[in-house]
Design a protein around this motif. Sequence first.
Motif, PDB file in Angstrom:
ATOM      1  N   GLY A  13      16.657 -33.226  15.967  1.00 47.53           N
ATOM      2  CA  GLY A  13      16.376 -32.441  17.200  1.00 47.53           C
ATOM      3  C   GLY A  13      15.632 -31.301  16.805  1.00 47.53           C
ATOM      4  N   LYS A  14      16.149 -30.600  15.540  1.00 49.69           N
ATOM      5  CA  LYS A  14      15.124 -29.479  15.323  1.00 49.69           C
ATOM      6  C   LYS A  14      15.021 -29.948  13.520  1.00 49.69           C
ATOM      7  CE  LYS A  14      19.421 -27.064  14.167  1.00 49.69           C
ATOM      8  NZ  LYS A  14      20.298 -25.783  14.128  1.00 49.69           N
ATOM      9  N   THR A  15      13.906 -28.580  13.059  1.00 46.89           N
ATOM     10  CA  THR A  15      13.648 -28.753  11.780  1.00 46.89           C
ATOM     11  C   THR A  15      14.723 -28.776  10.936  1.00 46.89           C
ATOM     12  OG1 THR A  15      12.731 -26.459  11.813  1.00 46.89           O
ATOM     13  CG2 THR A  15      11.197 -28.151  12.028  1.00 46.89           C
ATOM     14  N   GLU A  16      14.716 -29.185   9.786  1.00 49.98           N
ATOM     15  CA  GLU A  16      15.977 -29.176   8.947  1.00 49.98           C
ATOM     16  C   GLU A  16      15.486 -28.678   7.483  1.00 49.98           C
ATOM     17  OE1 GLU A  16      17.337 -33.041   8.815  1.00 49.98           O
ATOM     18  OE2 GLU A  16      18.469 -32.866  10.976  1.00 49.98           O
ATOM     19  N   GLY A  17      16.082 -27.910   6.712  1.00 49.73           N
ATOM     20  CA  GLY A  17      15.846 -27.834   5.409  1.00 49.73           C
ATOM     21  C   GLY A  17      14.845 -26.433   5.211  1.00 49.73           C
ATOM     22  N   LYS A  18      14.603 -25.907   4.093  1.00 44.22           N
ATOM     23  CA  LYS A  18      14.005 -24.833   3.744  1.00 44.22           C
ATOM     24  C   LYS A  18      12.380 -25.247   3.649  1.00 44.22           C
ATOM     25  CE  LYS A  18      13.603 -20.787   0.555  1.00 44.22           C
ATOM     26  NZ  LYS A  18      14.294 -20.273  -0.583  1.00 44.22           N
ATOM     27  N   LEU A  19      11.605 -24.264   3.988  1.00 45.18           N
ATOM     28  CA  LEU A  19      10.133 -24.799   3.979  1.00 45.18           C
ATOM     29  C   LEU A  19       9.802 -25.097   2.634  1.00 45.18           C
ATOM     30  CD1 LEU A  19       7.074 -24.810   5.176  1.00 45.18           C
ATOM     31  CD2 LEU A  19       7.063 -22.423   4.692  1.00 45.18           C
ATOM     32  N   ASN A  20       9.012 -25.814   1.922  1.00 49.05           N
ATOM     33  CA  ASN A  20       8.847 -25.926   0.433  1.00 49.05           C
ATOM     34  C   ASN A  20       7.377 -25.108   0.430  1.00 49.05           C
ATOM     35  OD1 ASN A  20       7.691 -26.765  -1.848  1.00 49.05           O
ATOM     36  ND2 ASN A  20       8.024 -28.891  -1.644  1.00 49.05           N
ATOM     37  N   LYS A  52       5.130 -45.044  -5.044  1.00 54.30           N
ATOM     38  CA  LYS A  52       6.566 -44.398  -5.995  1.00 54.30           C
ATOM     39  C   LYS A  52       6.824 -45.267  -6.737  1.00 54.30           C
ATOM     40  CE  LYS A  52       7.877 -41.667  -1.576  1.00 54.30           C
ATOM     41  NZ  LYS A  52       8.704 -41.704  -0.468  1.00 54.30           N
ATOM     42  N   GLU A  53       6.729 -46.758  -6.707  1.00 46.70           N
ATOM     43  CA  GLU A  53       7.064 -47.684  -7.770  1.00 46.70           C
ATOM     44  C   GLU A  53       6.218 -47.555  -8.945  1.00 46.70           C
ATOM     45  OE1 GLU A  53       9.486 -50.517  -7.705  1.00 46.70           O
ATOM     46  OE2 GLU A  53      10.312 -48.711  -6.224  1.00 46.70           O
ATOM     47  N   THR A  54       4.906 -47.168  -8.916  1.00 46.35           N
ATOM     48  CA  THR A  54       4.003 -47.088 -10.027  1.00 46.35           C
ATOM     49  C   THR A  54       3.388 -45.923 -10.312  1.00 46.35           C
ATOM     50  OG1 THR A  54       2.095 -47.639  -8.348  1.00 46.35           O
ATOM     51  CG2 THR A  54       3.318 -49.699  -9.572  1.00 46.35           C
ATOM     52  N   THR A  55       3.263 -44.758  -9.572  1.00 47.63           N
ATOM     53  CA  THR A  55       2.849 -43.563 -10.155  1.00 47.63           C
ATOM     54  C   THR A  55       4.017 -42.452 -10.167  1.00 47.63           C
ATOM     55  OG1 THR A  55       2.242 -42.951  -7.959  1.00 47.63           O
ATOM     56  CG2 THR A  55       0.850 -44.372  -9.012  1.00 47.63           C
ATOM     57  N   SER A  56       3.547 -41.159 -10.086  1.00 46.71           N
ATOM     58  CA  SER A  56       4.447 -40.077 -10.096  1.00 46.71           C
ATOM     59  C   SER A  56       5.066 -39.695  -8.672  1.00 46.71           C
ATOM     60  CB  SER A  56       3.903 -38.972 -10.893  1.00 46.71           C
ATOM     61  OG  SER A  56       2.688 -38.506 -10.081  1.00 46.71           O
ATOM     62  N   ALA A  57       4.283 -40.241  -7.697  1.00 41.82           N
ATOM     63  CA  ALA A  57       4.572 -39.659  -6.386  1.00 41.82           C
ATOM     64  C   ALA A  57       4.215 -40.871  -5.406  1.00 41.82           C
ATOM     65  CB  ALA A  57       4.190 -38.215  -6.038  1.00 41.82           C
ATOM     66  N   GLY A  58       4.200 -40.504  -3.867  1.00 44.23           N
ATOM     67  CA  GLY A  58       3.921 -41.512  -3.023  1.00 44.23           C
ATOM     68  C   GLY A  58       2.439 -41.551  -2.504  1.00 44.23           C
ATOM     69  N   ASN A  59       2.395 -42.090  -1.279  1.00 40.60           N
ATOM     70  CA  ASN A  59       0.917 -41.892  -0.679  1.00 40.60           C
ATOM     71  C   ASN A  59       0.656 -40.701  -0.065  1.00 40.60           C
ATOM     72  OD1 ASN A  59      -1.429 -43.010   0.169  1.00 40.60           O
ATOM     73  ND2 ASN A  59      -0.537 -44.208   1.779  1.00 40.60           N
ATOM     74  N   LEU A  84      -4.116 -26.300  -8.781  1.00 42.00           N
ATOM     75  CA  LEU A  84      -4.397 -27.247  -7.575  1.00 42.00           C
ATOM     76  C   LEU A  84      -4.048 -28.597  -7.785  1.00 42.00           C
ATOM     77  CD1 LEU A  84      -7.517 -25.850  -5.918  1.00 42.00           C
ATOM     78  CD2 LEU A  84      -5.182 -25.331  -5.147  1.00 42.00           C
ATOM     79  N   SER A  85      -4.410 -29.424  -9.113  1.00 44.23           N
ATOM     80  CA  SER A  85      -4.225 -30.716  -9.445  1.00 44.23           C
ATOM     81  C   SER A  85      -2.677 -31.006  -9.560  1.00 44.23           C
ATOM     82  CB  SER A  85      -4.938 -31.036 -10.753  1.00 44.23           C
ATOM     83  OG  SER A  85      -6.346 -30.977 -10.438  1.00 44.23           O
ATOM     84  N   THR A  86      -1.956 -29.817 -10.161  1.00 41.02           N
ATOM     85  CA  THR A  86      -0.400 -29.935 -10.588  1.00 41.02           C
ATOM     86  C   THR A  86       0.121 -29.976  -9.190  1.00 41.02           C
ATOM     87  OG1 THR A  86      -0.700 -28.739 -12.501  1.00 41.02           O
ATOM     88  CG2 THR A  86       1.546 -28.919 -11.415  1.00 41.02           C
ATOM     89  N   CYS A  87      -0.091 -29.196  -8.035  1.00 47.18           N
ATOM     90  CA  CYS A  87       0.289 -29.460  -6.709  1.00 47.18           C
ATOM     91  C   CYS A  87       0.203 -30.525  -5.922  1.00 47.18           C
ATOM     92  CB  CYS A  87      -0.255 -28.203  -6.103  1.00 47.18           C
ATOM     93  SG  CYS A  87       0.275 -26.371  -6.483  1.00 47.18           S
ATOM     94  N   ALA A  88      -1.316 -31.104  -6.296  1.00 47.43           N
ATOM     95  CA  ALA A  88      -1.331 -32.431  -5.300  1.00 47.43           C
ATOM     96  C   ALA A  88      -0.549 -33.649  -6.040  1.00 47.43           C
ATOM     97  CB  ALA A  88      -2.933 -32.618  -5.663  1.00 47.43           C
ATOM     98  N   ASN A  89       0.184 -33.476  -7.269  1.00 52.93           N
ATOM     99  CA  ASN A  89       0.671 -34.607  -7.950  1.00 52.93           C
ATOM    100  C   ASN A  89       2.361 -34.270  -7.724  1.00 52.93           C
ATOM    101  OD1 ASN A  89      -0.951 -36.392  -9.363  1.00 52.93           O
ATOM    102  ND2 ASN A  89      -1.978 -34.675 -10.108  1.00 52.93           N
ATOM    103  N   GLU A  90       2.449 -33.126  -7.287  1.00 50.92           N
ATOM    104  CA  GLU A  90       4.028 -32.979  -7.227  1.00 50.92           C
ATOM    105  C   GLU A  90       4.894 -33.540  -6.200  1.00 50.92           C
ATOM    106  OE1 GLU A  90       7.522 -30.612  -8.076  1.00 50.92           O
ATOM    107  OE2 GLU A  90       5.492 -30.638  -8.893  1.00 50.92           O
ATOM    108  N   PRO A  91       5.550 -34.240  -6.373  1.00 50.07           N
ATOM    109  CA  PRO A  91       6.321 -35.283  -5.307  1.00 50.07           C
ATOM    110  C   PRO A  91       7.234 -34.460  -4.345  1.00 50.07           C
ATOM    111  CG  PRO A  91       7.401 -35.670  -7.380  1.00 50.07           C
ATOM    112  CD  PRO A  91       6.136 -34.695  -7.731  1.00 50.07           C
ATOM    113  N   PHE A  92       7.588 -35.038  -3.269  1.00 45.35           N
ATOM    114  CA  PHE A  92       8.395 -34.364  -2.304  1.00 45.35           C
ATOM    115  C   PHE A  92       9.653 -34.492  -2.780  1.00 45.35           C
ATOM    116  CE2 PHE A  92       4.663 -35.891   0.555  1.00 45.35           C
ATOM    117  CZ  PHE A  92       4.232 -34.253   0.908  1.00 45.35           C
ATOM    118  N   LYS A  93      10.607 -33.530  -2.294  1.00 42.62           N
ATOM    119  CA  LYS A  93      11.972 -33.402  -2.728  1.00 42.62           C
ATOM    120  C   LYS A  93      12.849 -34.633  -2.404  1.00 42.62           C
ATOM    121  CE  LYS A  93      12.011 -28.526  -2.786  1.00 42.62           C
ATOM    122  NZ  LYS A  93      12.396 -27.107  -1.932  1.00 42.62           N
ATOM    123  N   ASP A  94      12.655 -35.242  -1.240  1.00 44.75           N
ATOM    124  CA  ASP A  94      13.315 -36.278  -0.749  1.00 44.75           C
ATOM    125  C   ASP A  94      12.711 -36.992   0.387  1.00 44.75           C
ATOM    126  OD1 ASP A  94      14.024 -34.921   1.929  1.00 44.75           O
ATOM    127  OD2 ASP A  94      15.501 -33.797   0.927  1.00 44.75           O
TER     128      ASP A  94
END
Length: 442
Positions: free
Chosen positions: A85-92, A29-36, A108-118
Amino acid sequence: MRFIIPSSKNKRYLSGCDWVISALDFMMKETTSAGNMSQVVIVMASAISPSELQKHLGRFISEFPVVNGSIGRDINICPYWKMPGKTEGKLNFTSHTCPDEGDLWAVLSTCANEPFKDDREHLAFHHVNTKSQKSCLAMSFDHRLLDARGAESFLGLFQQYLESNSGPAVSSGVALSGPAHLSEWMKKFLAGRNVNRKIIALSEHPLAALPVPDGKKKEFGYRLIRFDQQETQTIYENAYRTAGYLMESPYLLSVIMQAVDGLFEKRKAEQGSYLAAVSVDMRTSEDIKQELFFNHVSYLFFQAHRGIVNNRKELVHSIKMQMYDQIKSGVPRDIMEASHLTRIAPLSFFKKIIDGPLKGKIATFIFSHVSKNPLAPELMGAKIEDVFHMPRVPVPPGLGFFSNNFNGRLNLVISYLEGLMGDDEVDVLEKELTDRMLGRDK
């Protein structure tokens, strides 16, 4: 006396392996567009309804609040995964239509590089229908939540959920607790000493690695090499003749090392030894049901001096001997035990470990092979044609190879950090791998 602190219902203590994966996530996250993170893709022979898929996925995910977890630290200093205690938020969930099938890989490549919202979102689902009436389901997953085989098994569980018509809770039998590993400290410190000696031994020879390009927020590029059933059979026959029975992984690793050597030769790079970091998953299908979430792989390291790389038989022999020696001397066990010690340090500390004897170089490349697939032949009535993975590999090295077998066919994906290689170099690497896999390099 051994003392184990049990996890509470909404708390799962992280293992040393989980903490290493979390540290890599922090670094990426420090060096690329998204995490591991990674992405597993299911290709189907016919189109499926995106609205029906989204509805079923939403209900299925609601069985697993663990997917909305986050990292905390207990009063006993041990890090843990805090589950609501239960799932939160809307399904991505996103849906795409590709009028031209040639655009599918770009989507597919664009989707693979899309970071999570939080930091509480760890899964995203992408549905793609093509003009030719084929479809794909791509699941992006946070490696802190799932490893590769865990991700495949999670989708397999989704298939079971669909078959049961939303019947009995599919989450029953899935373990969500783990020990804190706050005992047997001498054993962990001795393991740490052994791992440190191994790292020093690996660093005695200069390590060949592609220079990581400057700049942050870089994405990953991917190249998929598909082999049909006949070609796959040829590859496995070559592996049997060269490496022996059930030794396809050492054979595949030798081919990749030779292809990477060709890339370094073309670049006229300085001499050095190649180091492959290989993840190994020895779990049975039953083990994975119990250990579906988090990380349960082991690690082995294989070094080859450039002097032997072009001799396939000598290279395969060296890889096999290193594998036997590491297993016999307990390297995977020592890494697992020693990694528990890293949990006391903040995630940012892991980079200082990398910057030690290996001088910022983890490996020349990462390699992983998944030979078993848990998926049923169909998903929502559509026949599954293929399955493959698109991982964002750790940086450094920013270069990885992921192979898997589905329905008697081998897939190999090249994953590389943007700017690490040019398109022409990836073309050469793909051709080298294909020719060597099929024995055309003789």
